[in-house]
Design an enzyme around this catalytic site. Structure first.
Site, PDB file in Angstrom:
ATOM      1  N   SER A 290       0.820  -1.208   0.000  1.00  0.00           N
ATOM      2  CA  SER A 290       0.000   0.000   0.000  1.00  0.00           C
ATOM      3  C   SER A 290       0.854   1.257   0.000  1.00  0.00           C
ATOM      4  O   SER A 290       1.852   1.353   0.729  1.00  0.00           O
ATOM      5  CB  SER A 290      -0.921   0.014   1.229  1.00  0.00           C
ATOM      6  OG  SER A 290      -1.577   1.261   1.345  1.00  0.00           O
ATOM      7  N   CYS A 291       0.429   2.262  -0.774  1.00  0.00           N
ATOM      8  CA  CYS A 291       1.102   3.565  -0.739  1.00  0.00           C
ATOM      9  C   CYS A 291       0.881   4.249   0.597  1.00  0.00           C
ATOM     10  O   CYS A 291       1.519   5.261   0.890  1.00  0.00           O
ATOM     11  CB  CYS A 291       0.596   4.459  -1.869  1.00  0.00           C
ATOM     12  SG  CYS A 291      -1.162   4.899  -1.738  1.00  0.00           S
ATOM     13  N   SER A 292      -0.033   3.724   1.408  1.00  0.00           N
ATOM     14  CA  SER A 292      -0.349   4.324   2.702  1.00  0.00           C
ATOM     15  C   SER A 292       0.382   3.676   3.870  1.00  0.00           C
ATOM     16  O   SER A 292       0.187   4.076   5.013  1.00  0.00           O
ATOM     17  CB  SER A 292      -1.864   4.250   2.952  1.00  0.00           C
ATOM     18  OG  SER A 292      -2.568   4.981   1.983  1.00  0.00           O
ATOM     19  N   SER A 293       1.221   2.675   3.603  1.00  0.00           N
ATOM     20  CA  SER A 293       2.024   2.086   4.679  1.00  0.00           C
ATOM     21  C   SER A 293       3.123   3.056   5.093  1.00  0.00           C
ATOM     22  O   SER A 293       3.741   3.707   4.247  1.00  0.00           O
ATOM     23  CB  SER A 293       2.660   0.775   4.209  1.00  0.00           C
ATOM     24  OG  SER A 293       1.689  -0.220   4.025  1.00  0.00           O
TER      25      SER A 293
ATOM     26  N   HIS B 177       0.582  13.429   0.192  1.00  0.00           N
ATOM     27  CA  HIS B 177      -0.184  12.218   0.530  1.00  0.00           C
ATOM     28  C   HIS B 177      -0.810  12.340   1.913  1.00  0.00           C
ATOM     29  O   HIS B 177      -1.978  12.721   2.041  1.00  0.00           O
ATOM     30  CB  HIS B 177       0.719  10.992   0.443  1.00  0.00           C
ATOM     31  CG  HIS B 177      -0.018   9.697   0.348  1.00  0.00           C
ATOM     32  ND1 HIS B 177      -0.723   9.173   1.400  1.00  0.00           N
ATOM     33  CD2 HIS B 177      -0.157   8.811  -0.667  1.00  0.00           C
ATOM     34  CE1 HIS B 177      -1.271   8.030   1.042  1.00  0.00           C
ATOM     35  NE2 HIS B 177      -0.945   7.783  -0.219  1.00  0.00           N
TER      36      HIS B 177
END
Length: 481
Positions: free
Chosen positions: A260-263, A384
């Protein structure tokens, strides 16, 4: 004249023309189906969206998609993909339930405005190898809910998973009496030329994945939504519950092997709690590397300045073995940690790693922690989001006012929370806009609203002309007329 060069150029032109023609045939079928579908009414649009959602959520099909994704891409973890496919789609259905997306959707009698939802047409959905089923499903459901047709351009590695997903969707469509031309896939082999042709011929491009694809989407000449680069940092402020923070960071960092790009890619810890927080992270499964081990890991993870596929989205144990860190691998780590104090290409751990590897920074105080995050994002990840673990909620507002981020995630496991979760109010999505900081034209989570046009009917109302002194009275009082 270079005859060979001329022949090669002619062949290349012909090849592009052939690709363009194949894409044009797909788009023509999609347009024909979409023109009928758009005006079929809300119940039909909802049925199509629900059919696409159940195609990935049904347990047997979900399992097949998760296993195929890991087998063919080599990225992530089967059980986590199974959970992601279900929960992300379930959350999307929750967000879409009861939302009007065709006909009159709003009336404002005071302003004399009526809003009418209109489809955008044919959507080009560009999707990544990291989520080869969940991301296409999310885009397809949103597109159908709004009366659109959609053509998916998957990554080559993720093609098999995406193609199977669309087979499952077509099976559901057959039961519901829906036209399969509403959901199509670019035929193999997927190439840059085919993806570019689709972008140019569609009515809207929604691109998730590599920044090269996002830039191509914005340059296609077609209206486009693209996402920014991930490289999330989380701050652990001195008042935080350290055990809780470490547990949530570990869950987020290790889920689906950090696809995930959100990790979190970095954690910034205040000096007063630094050693205690490292201890909690270690108890949550992290292993802190020494300087020599860090150098070995860096050599394995980056080759010629680029992330190596040998380590991307692999387990921490496998990464340790790849790096020759057998003693670390024997400890069966959930994630690896390296201490860092620099930023930029000369400090690659300050960037996105797409692996269960966490850079740890030490900050003097909260302001210094914010400064470190700003320096990280000056290299990669601007726009982000940022994580914050604290017992003082007002610190989150400070970060939201000062940092180049579209989201501040407070006391949550970041990779679950950023794209929407059942314990926060963000909409479910696998595509996060990063605003102008991330070179995007939106800063929200990508939702069904990006798949709609809205026509506004303006009726006459009683004229109300404001008084100049009423509007500028405060200004005149301060500086005069």
């Amino acid at each position: 004249m270079n005859v060979r060069a001329t022949v090669a150029e002619t062949a290349d032109v012909r090849a592009r023309e052939e690709v363009g023609q194949r894409i044009a045939e797909l788009v023509a079928r999609a347009r024909e189906a979409q023109r009928k579908f758009e005006f079929a009414g809300q119940p039909v649009l909802d049925m199509a969206a629900n059919a696409a959602a159940w195609a990935i959520m049904e347990p047997t099909r979900n399992r097949a998609l998760a296993e195929l994704a890991v087998r063919d891409t080599g990225l992530g973890d089967v059980e986590d993909k199974f959970r992601k496919n279900f929960r992300k789609t379930l959350g999307l259905l929750r967000d879409l339930r009861g939302q009007p997306t065709c006909g009159v959707i709003a009336r404002d009698s005071a302003k004399g405005i009526v809003e009418i939802a209109r489809a955008v047409g044919v959507v080009a959905a560009v999707t990544p190898s990291t989520n080869p089923a969940a991301t296409p499903a999310n885009k397809i459901v949103n597109a159908l809910k709004c009366g659109n047709a959609v053509i998916v351009a998957p990554s080559p590695k993720g093609y098999s998973s995406c193609a199977l997903l669309i087979d499952f969707i077509h099976a559901e469509f057959a039961k519901a009496g829906l036209d399969p031309a509403l959901v199509q896939i670019v035929p193999e082999p997927v190439s840059k030329a085919a993806t570019a042709a689709l972008m140019q011929q569609a009515d809207l491009v929604v691109a998730t994945g590599s920044q090269a694809n996002v830039r191509m989407a914005y340059a296609s000449g077609t209206p486009a939504f693209g996402v920014g680069a991930g490289n999330v940092a989380s701050i652990v402020e001195r008042s935080a519950d350290l055990h809780d923070a470490a547990h949530k960071i570990a869950r987020s960092k290790t889920f689906d092997n950090a696809t995930s790009c959100s990790s979190e890619n970095s954690v910034v810890v205040q000096d007063a709690i630094y050693d205690a927080m490292l201890g909690e992270l270690e108890r949550s499964g992290g292993v802190l590397l020494d300087a020599a081990q860090k150098a070995q890991l860096q050599a394995a993870m980056w080759q010629d300045g680029k992330l190596s596929e040998r380590c991307t989205a692999k387990s921490a144990t496998r990464i340790a073995l790849t790096a020759g860190l057998e003693t670390v691998a024997e400890r069966e780590p959930r994630f690896l940690m390296v201490e860092e104090d620099g930023f930029g290409a000369d400090h690659p751990f300050s960037g996105e790693k797409l692996a269960p590897v966490l850079a740890v920074y030490r900050a003097r105080d909260f302001d210094d922690a914010a400064r470190i995050v700003r320096d990280i994002y000056a290299y990669m990840g601007a726009g982000h989001s940022v994580g914050l673990h604290t017992a003082q909620p007002e610190f989150a507002i400070r970060l939201g006012e000062q940092l180049p981020v579209a989201r501040v995630i407070v006391n949550q496991a970041h990779c679950f929370a950023t794209g929407g979760n059942f314990d926060n109010g963000l909409p479910f999505s696998l595509s996060m806009g990063c605003g102008t900081w991330g070179r995007n034209n939106f800063s929200s989570n990508l939702t069904f609203r990006q798949y709609l046009n809205v026509t506004r009917v303006a009726y006459p109302i009683e004229e109300q002309v404001p008084d100049v002194d009423e509007l500028l009275g405060e200004y005149f009082g301060r500086v005069g007329r």
